[in-house]
Design a protein around this motif. Sequence first.
Motif, PDB file in Angstrom:
ATOM      1  N   LEU A  53     145.140  29.261 -14.400  1.00 53.33           N
ATOM      2  CA  LEU A  53     145.887  28.024 -14.621  1.00 53.33           C
ATOM      3  C   LEU A  53     147.087  27.946 -13.685  1.00 53.33           C
ATOM      4  N   TYR A  54     147.785  29.048 -13.514  1.00 53.56           N
ATOM      5  CA  TYR A  54     148.912  29.073 -12.580  1.00 53.56           C
ATOM      6  C   TYR A  54     148.465  28.575 -11.208  1.00 53.56           C
ATOM      7  N   GLN A  55     147.338  29.085 -10.722  1.00 49.38           N
ATOM      8  CA  GLN A  55     146.854  28.692  -9.405  1.00 49.38           C
ATOM      9  C   GLN A  55     146.455  27.217  -9.368  1.00 49.38           C
ATOM     10  N   ARG A  56     145.779  26.768 -10.407  1.00 48.18           N
ATOM     11  CA  ARG A  56     145.351  25.367 -10.449  1.00 48.18           C
ATOM     12  C   ARG A  56     146.547  24.415 -10.445  1.00 48.18           C
ATOM     13  N   LEU A  57     147.615  24.797 -11.122  1.00 47.36           N
ATOM     14  CA  LEU A  57     148.806  23.955 -11.217  1.00 47.36           C
ATOM     15  C   LEU A  57     149.798  24.183 -10.064  1.00 47.36           C
ATOM     16  N   ASN A  58     149.548  25.237  -9.269  1.00 42.52           N
ATOM     17  CA  ASN A  58     150.491  25.642  -8.229  1.00 42.52           C
ATOM     18  C   ASN A  58     151.882  25.895  -8.821  1.00 42.52           C
ATOM     19  N   ARG A  59     151.898  26.521  -9.972  1.00 39.19           N
ATOM     20  CA  ARG A  59     153.144  26.862 -10.654  1.00 39.19           C
ATOM     21  C   ARG A  59     153.010  28.263 -11.246  1.00 39.19           C
ATOM     22  N   GLY A  60     154.128  28.954 -11.326  1.00 31.09           N
ATOM     23  CA  GLY A  60     154.156  30.267 -11.952  1.00 31.09           C
ATOM     24  C   GLY A  60     155.557  30.581 -12.428  1.00 31.09           C
ATOM     25  N   MET A  61     155.653  31.553 -13.297  1.00 29.51           N
ATOM     26  CA  MET A  61     156.950  31.991 -13.814  1.00 29.51           C
ATOM     27  C   MET A  61     157.303  33.308 -13.133  1.00 29.51           C
ATOM     28  N   ARG A  92     162.915  22.525 -18.899  1.00 32.67           N
ATOM     29  CA  ARG A  92     162.952  22.100 -17.494  1.00 32.67           C
ATOM     30  C   ARG A  92     162.330  23.153 -16.581  1.00 32.67           C
ATOM     31  N   ILE A  93     163.077  24.255 -16.355  1.00 28.95           N
ATOM     32  CA  ILE A  93     162.559  25.233 -15.398  1.00 28.95           C
ATOM     33  C   ILE A  93     162.553  26.675 -15.899  1.00 28.95           C
ATOM     34  N   CYS A 119     160.361  28.803 -13.426  1.00 30.31           N
ATOM     35  CA  CYS A 119     159.142  28.203 -12.901  1.00 30.31           C
ATOM     36  C   CYS A 119     159.319  27.908 -11.412  1.00 30.31           C
ATOM     37  N   VAL A 120     158.322  28.333 -10.621  1.00 28.03           N
ATOM     38  CA  VAL A 120     158.345  28.079  -9.181  1.00 28.03           C
ATOM     39  C   VAL A 120     157.000  27.532  -8.735  1.00 28.03           C
ATOM     40  N   ALA A 121     157.009  26.870  -7.569  1.00 33.03           N
ATOM     41  CA  ALA A 121     155.761  26.477  -6.915  1.00 33.03           C
ATOM     42  C   ALA A 121     155.201  27.734  -6.257  1.00 33.03           C
ATOM     43  N   LEU A 122     153.929  28.023  -6.496  1.00 36.21           N
ATOM     44  CA  LEU A 122     153.327  29.230  -5.924  1.00 36.21           C
ATOM     45  C   LEU A 122     153.295  29.180  -4.399  1.00 36.21           C
ATOM     46  N   LYS A 126     159.726  28.010  -4.439  1.00 36.69           N
ATOM     47  CA  LYS A 126     160.914  27.241  -4.812  1.00 36.69           C
ATOM     48  C   LYS A 126     160.844  26.817  -6.276  1.00 36.69           C
ATOM     49  N   PRO A 127     162.009  26.790  -6.951  1.00 38.46           N
ATOM     50  CA  PRO A 127     162.035  26.354  -8.349  1.00 38.46           C
ATOM     51  C   PRO A 127     161.495  24.939  -8.517  1.00 38.46           C
ATOM     52  N   ARG A 128     160.708  24.756  -9.560  1.00 40.78           N
ATOM     53  CA  ARG A 128     160.123  23.453  -9.881  1.00 40.78           C
ATOM     54  C   ARG A 128     160.117  23.284 -11.394  1.00 40.78           C
ATOM     55  N   ARG A 129     160.116  22.029 -11.817  1.00 34.91           N
ATOM     56  CA  ARG A 129     160.012  21.746 -13.253  1.00 34.91           C
ATOM     57  C   ARG A 129     158.719  22.323 -13.803  1.00 34.91           C
ATOM     58  N   MET A 130     158.790  22.769 -15.042  1.00 37.80           N
ATOM     59  CA  MET A 130     157.589  23.272 -15.696  1.00 37.80           C
ATOM     60  C   MET A 130     156.619  22.126 -15.948  1.00 37.80           C
ATOM     61  N   PRO A 131     155.335  22.343 -15.673  1.00 35.04           N
ATOM     62  CA  PRO A 131     154.343  21.323 -16.020  1.00 35.04           C
ATOM     63  C   PRO A 131     154.189  21.240 -17.537  1.00 35.04           C
ATOM     64  N   VAL A 132     153.561  20.182 -17.989  1.00 38.36           N
ATOM     65  CA  VAL A 132     153.358  19.967 -19.423  1.00 38.36           C
ATOM     66  C   VAL A 132     152.705  21.181 -20.079  1.00 38.36           C
ATOM     67  N   GLU A 133     151.740  21.793 -19.395  1.00 38.13           N
ATOM     68  CA  GLU A 133     151.040  22.953 -19.950  1.00 38.13           C
ATOM     69  C   GLU A 133     152.007  24.097 -20.253  1.00 38.13           C
ATOM     70  N   PHE A 134     153.011  24.292 -19.412  1.00 36.41           N
ATOM     71  CA  PHE A 134     154.003  25.348 -19.639  1.00 36.41           C
ATOM     72  C   PHE A 134     154.945  24.953 -20.774  1.00 36.41           C
ATOM     73  N   LEU A 135     155.346  23.686 -20.804  1.00 37.61           N
ATOM     74  CA  LEU A 135     156.234  23.224 -21.875  1.00 37.61           C
ATOM     75  C   LEU A 135     155.575  23.404 -23.239  1.00 37.61           C
ATOM     76  N   GLN A 136     154.276  23.106 -23.308  1.00 44.32           N
ATOM     77  CA  GLN A 136     153.550  23.240 -24.574  1.00 44.32           C
ATOM     78  C   GLN A 136     153.233  24.697 -24.893  1.00 44.32           C
ATOM     79  N   GLY A 137     152.906  25.483 -23.882  1.00 47.42           N
ATOM     80  CA  GLY A 137     152.484  26.861 -24.108  1.00 47.42           C
ATOM     81  C   GLY A 137     153.625  27.835 -24.333  1.00 47.42           C
ATOM     82  N   TYR A 138     154.701  27.672 -23.601  1.00 47.84           N
ATOM     83  CA  TYR A 138     155.840  28.584 -23.694  1.00 47.84           C
ATOM     84  C   TYR A 138     156.867  28.106 -24.720  1.00 47.84           C
TER      85      TYR A 138
END
Length: 144
Positions: A53-61, A92-93, A119-122, A126-138
């Motif tokens: 999911l991290y890769q699909r969203l291009n986001r990671g913690m 947010r992040i 949260c960063v863009a993989l 660089k820091p980026r806002r958390m996607p909805v999936e992270f807001l709901q999951g974390y």
Amino acid sequence: MINWDLPNVHELTVTVPAEAIDVMGHVNNTEYLRFMEQIAWHHTTELGLGWDLYQRLNRGMVARHTEVDYLAPAFEGENLRIGTWIVQNDGRISITRRYQIVRESDSLTLLRGRTRWVCVALDSGKPRRMPVEFLQGYKVTADE
């Protein structure tokens, strides 16, 4: 019985391997950080937020700041219970995760720690806002 610092703990048991022991004869402090990362990933995966999911969203913690209190040593072959909780999500992040490591044989707390994850863009780091999936999951799992 383990006396966890907070309710709703996410747990993982590890057995201390020989390679975790340093010249002082006990678990090296860097190994505790590995245990903390191990349970953070274990919990993340259980929340449905794994690497795919991290890769699909291009986001990671990524860890931004970690505090650790080493309270007592652990030794080769001991079973350690590692607990974690998400105690803050700024919406947010960043999230903050707490940890507690307990020796199973005597229920002694060996470590308490906390990490602020950002949260960063993989692709850029660089820091980026958390996607909805992270807001709901974390979501926060325990109040401090």
